[in-house]
Scaffold this motif. Structure first.
Motif, PDB file in Angstrom:
ATOM      1  N   ILE A 147      -4.711   4.115  -0.035  1.00  0.00           N
ATOM      2  CA  ILE A 147      -4.867   3.517   1.293  1.00  0.00           C
ATOM      3  C   ILE A 147      -6.278   2.968   1.396  1.00  0.00           C
ATOM      4  N   ILE A 148      -6.388   1.699   1.760  1.00  0.00           N
ATOM      5  CA  ILE A 148      -7.707   1.104   1.957  1.00  0.00           C
ATOM      6  C   ILE A 148      -7.815   0.634   3.403  1.00  0.00           C
ATOM      7  N   GLU A 149      -8.874   1.100   4.085  1.00  0.00           N
ATOM      8  CA  GLU A 149      -9.139   0.661   5.448  1.00  0.00           C
ATOM      9  C   GLU A 149     -10.081  -0.534   5.385  1.00  0.00           C
ATOM     10  N   HIS A 150      -9.736  -1.586   6.131  1.00  0.00           N
ATOM     11  CA  HIS A 150     -10.566  -2.798   6.108  1.00  0.00           C
ATOM     12  C   HIS A 150     -10.390  -3.579   7.404  1.00  0.00           C
ATOM     13  N   SER A 151     -11.218  -4.591   7.567  1.00  0.00           N
ATOM     14  CA  SER A 151     -11.135  -5.433   8.765  1.00  0.00           C
ATOM     15  C   SER A 151     -10.143  -6.564   8.521  1.00  0.00           C
ATOM     16  N   PRO A 152      -9.729  -7.258   9.585  1.00  0.00           N
ATOM     17  CA  PRO A 152      -8.808  -8.392   9.416  1.00  0.00           C
ATOM     18  C   PRO A 152      -9.419  -9.539   8.580  1.00  0.00           C
ATOM     19  N   HIS A 153     -10.738  -9.549   8.419  1.00  0.00           N
ATOM     20  CA  HIS A 153     -11.384 -10.613   7.637  1.00  0.00           C
ATOM     21  C   HIS A 153     -11.164 -10.449   6.138  1.00  0.00           C
ATOM     22  N   THR A 154     -10.811  -9.245   5.717  1.00  0.00           N
ATOM     23  CA  THR A 154     -10.575  -8.973   4.300  1.00  0.00           C
ATOM     24  C   THR A 154      -9.077  -9.011   4.050  1.00  0.00           C
ATOM     25  N   LYS A 155      -8.674  -9.818   3.074  1.00  0.00           N
ATOM     26  CA  LYS A 155      -7.244  -9.964   2.752  1.00  0.00           C
ATOM     27  C   LYS A 155      -6.913  -9.109   1.532  1.00  0.00           C
ATOM     28  N   MET A 156      -5.964  -8.210   1.700  1.00  0.00           N
ATOM     29  CA  MET A 156      -5.639  -7.264   0.629  1.00  0.00           C
ATOM     30  C   MET A 156      -4.163  -7.289   0.214  1.00  0.00           C
ATOM     31  N   ASP A 157      -3.342  -8.089   0.900  1.00  0.00           N
ATOM     32  CA  ASP A 157      -1.901  -8.031   0.657  1.00  0.00           C
ATOM     33  C   ASP A 157      -1.434  -8.841  -0.551  1.00  0.00           C
ATOM     34  N   HIS A 158      -2.343  -9.522  -1.236  1.00  0.00           N
ATOM     35  CA  HIS A 158      -1.966 -10.324  -2.407  1.00  0.00           C
ATOM     36  C   HIS A 158      -2.129  -9.547  -3.715  1.00  0.00           C
ATOM     37  N   LEU A 159      -2.680  -8.337  -3.637  1.00  0.00           N
ATOM     38  CA  LEU A 159      -2.985  -7.579  -4.851  1.00  0.00           C
ATOM     39  C   LEU A 159      -1.758  -6.859  -5.396  1.00  0.00           C
ATOM     40  N   GLU A 160      -1.766  -6.661  -6.712  1.00  0.00           N
ATOM     41  CA  GLU A 160      -0.692  -5.937  -7.368  1.00  0.00           C
ATOM     42  C   GLU A 160      -0.605  -4.524  -6.785  1.00  0.00           C
ATOM     43  N   HIS A 161       0.592  -4.006  -6.696  1.00  0.00           N
ATOM     44  CA  HIS A 161       0.901  -2.665  -6.178  1.00  0.00           C
ATOM     45  C   HIS A 161       0.836  -2.572  -4.649  1.00  0.00           C
ATOM     46  N   PHE A 162       0.541  -3.690  -3.965  1.00  0.00           N
ATOM     47  CA  PHE A 162       0.539  -3.670  -2.498  1.00  0.00           C
ATOM     48  C   PHE A 162       1.954  -3.377  -2.012  1.00  0.00           C
ATOM     49  N   SER A 163       2.076  -2.450  -1.025  1.00  0.00           N
ATOM     50  CA  SER A 163       3.417  -2.162  -0.494  1.00  0.00           C
ATOM     51  C   SER A 163       3.546  -2.516   0.979  1.00  0.00           C
ATOM     52  N   SER A 164       2.495  -2.288   1.786  1.00  0.00           N
ATOM     53  CA  SER A 164       2.571  -2.625   3.212  1.00  0.00           C
ATOM     54  C   SER A 164       1.191  -2.484   3.835  1.00  0.00           C
ATOM     55  N   ASN A 165       1.094  -2.909   5.099  1.00  0.00           N
ATOM     56  CA  ASN A 165      -0.134  -2.623   5.841  1.00  0.00           C
ATOM     57  C   ASN A 165       0.200  -2.396   7.308  1.00  0.00           C
ATOM     58  N   ARG A 166      -0.740  -1.757   7.995  1.00  0.00           N
ATOM     59  CA  ARG A 166      -0.602  -1.487   9.426  1.00  0.00           C
ATOM     60  C   ARG A 166      -1.925  -1.828  10.092  1.00  0.00           C
ATOM     61  N   LYS A 167      -1.841  -2.458  11.257  1.00  0.00           N
ATOM     62  CA  LYS A 167      -3.049  -2.845  11.997  1.00  0.00           C
ATOM     63  C   LYS A 167      -3.181  -1.964  13.231  1.00  0.00           C
ATOM     64  N   TYR A 168      -4.375  -1.396  13.403  1.00  0.00           N
ATOM     65  CA  TYR A 168      -4.693  -0.580  14.578  1.00  0.00           C
ATOM     66  C   TYR A 168      -6.032  -1.059  15.116  1.00  0.00           C
ATOM     67  N   GLY A 169      -6.004  -1.769  16.226  1.00  0.00           N
ATOM     68  CA  GLY A 169      -7.247  -2.301  16.788  1.00  0.00           C
ATOM     69  C   GLY A 169      -7.908  -3.249  15.804  1.00  0.00           C
ATOM     70  N   SER A 170      -9.161  -2.986  15.474  1.00  0.00           N
ATOM     71  CA  SER A 170      -9.878  -3.872  14.549  1.00  0.00           C
ATOM     72  C   SER A 170      -9.815  -3.348  13.113  1.00  0.00           C
ATOM     73  N   SER A 171      -8.926  -2.394  12.855  1.00  0.00           N
ATOM     74  CA  SER A 171      -8.777  -1.830  11.514  1.00  0.00           C
ATOM     75  C   SER A 171      -7.391  -2.127  10.961  1.00  0.00           C
ATOM     76  N   ILE A 172      -7.362  -2.334   9.647  1.00  0.00           N
ATOM     77  CA  ILE A 172      -6.093  -2.487   8.937  1.00  0.00           C
ATOM     78  C   ILE A 172      -6.072  -1.452   7.820  1.00  0.00           C
ATOM     79  N   PHE A 173      -4.943  -0.769   7.666  1.00  0.00           N
ATOM     80  CA  PHE A 173      -4.725   0.103   6.521  1.00  0.00           C
ATOM     81  C   PHE A 173      -3.782  -0.631   5.577  1.00  0.00           C
ATOM     82  N   SER A 174      -4.235  -0.874   4.350  1.00  0.00           N
ATOM     83  CA  SER A 174      -3.374  -1.464   3.323  1.00  0.00           C
ATOM     84  C   SER A 174      -2.956  -0.362   2.370  1.00  0.00           C
ATOM     85  N   PHE A 175      -1.656  -0.315   2.045  1.00  0.00           N
ATOM     86  CA  PHE A 175      -1.085   0.735   1.212  1.00  0.00           C
ATOM     87  C   PHE A 175      -0.674   0.156  -0.144  1.00  0.00           C
TER      88      PHE A 175
END
Length: 191
Positions: A147-175
């Motif tokens: 799980i990587i926590e990041h801001s909406p300015h960082t794009k993480m959904d194009h990486l290998e092994h990405f399964s999903s993400n969730r946005k909470y306020g100004s934070s995104i968790f990418s799984f």
């Protein structure tokens, strides 16, 4: 910060103001652990908390029964605070002062859950490097979750092994996880 659930539910932990941190908000943390509750038995987890800061996420895992937690941060003040707090609460947390990238390059351990909360202003390349190092060095268990926590300015959904993400306020968790191969045992039973 406060511990949301488990043995230490409701306990407040006050970190020194001088620490260079941005703790995960209670709302984000509660949402994250609601997701993890459905996926894991916390007492069996081997957890790695990267860029651990105040230890907020590590304490939550410990409160829920995880007994193998490694917290890594490059700031000596953060590591000292985690060690002191873990001792006060009698939590089994190993706090290590290290550059996270060097730690990932050297580590030989496998983890069930790896949580990384880098500074939001870290470069896109370094965010991507975290994912690359973890999978290249085989640090995640086959059934594990990164799980990587990041801001909406960082794009993480194009990486290998990405399964999903969730946005909470100004934070995104990418799984990220290994693709699970479904076995078709029911078909074999019919034969």
């Amino acid at each position: 910060m406060r511990i949301i659930s488990g043995k230490y539910k409701g306990r407040r932990i006050t970190a020194p103001k001088k620490l260079p941190v941005r703790p995960t908000t209670d709302l984000s943390k509660e949402s994250l652990f609601n997701i993890l509750n459905h996926q894991f038995n916390f007492s069996e987890l081997n957890v790695l908390d990267l860029f651990s800061g105040t230890g907020n996420i590590s304490y939550e895992f410990a409160s829920r029964g995880s007994s193998s937690i490694t917290s890594v941060d490059g700031d000596l003040g953060c590591v000292a605070f985690i060690k002191k707090t873990a001792q006060e609460f009698d939590m089994d947390i190993t706090a290590i002062k290290s550059d996270v990238f060097k730690f990932l390059e050297r580590s030989k351990a496998k983890f069930d859950v790896i949580f990384a909360d880098p500074p939001y202003d870290m470069s896109q390349e370094d965010f991507e490097r975290i994912v690359t190092l973890i999978f290249e060095n085989d640090l995640l268990d086959e059934q594990g979750l990164l799980i990587i926590e990041h801001s909406p300015h960082t794009k993480m959904d194009h990486l290998e092994h990405f399964s999903s993400n969730r946005k909470y306020g100004s934070s995104i968790f990418s799984f990220y996880e290994y693709e699970q191969v479904e076995t078709d045992e029911e078909d074999e039973d019919d034969e």
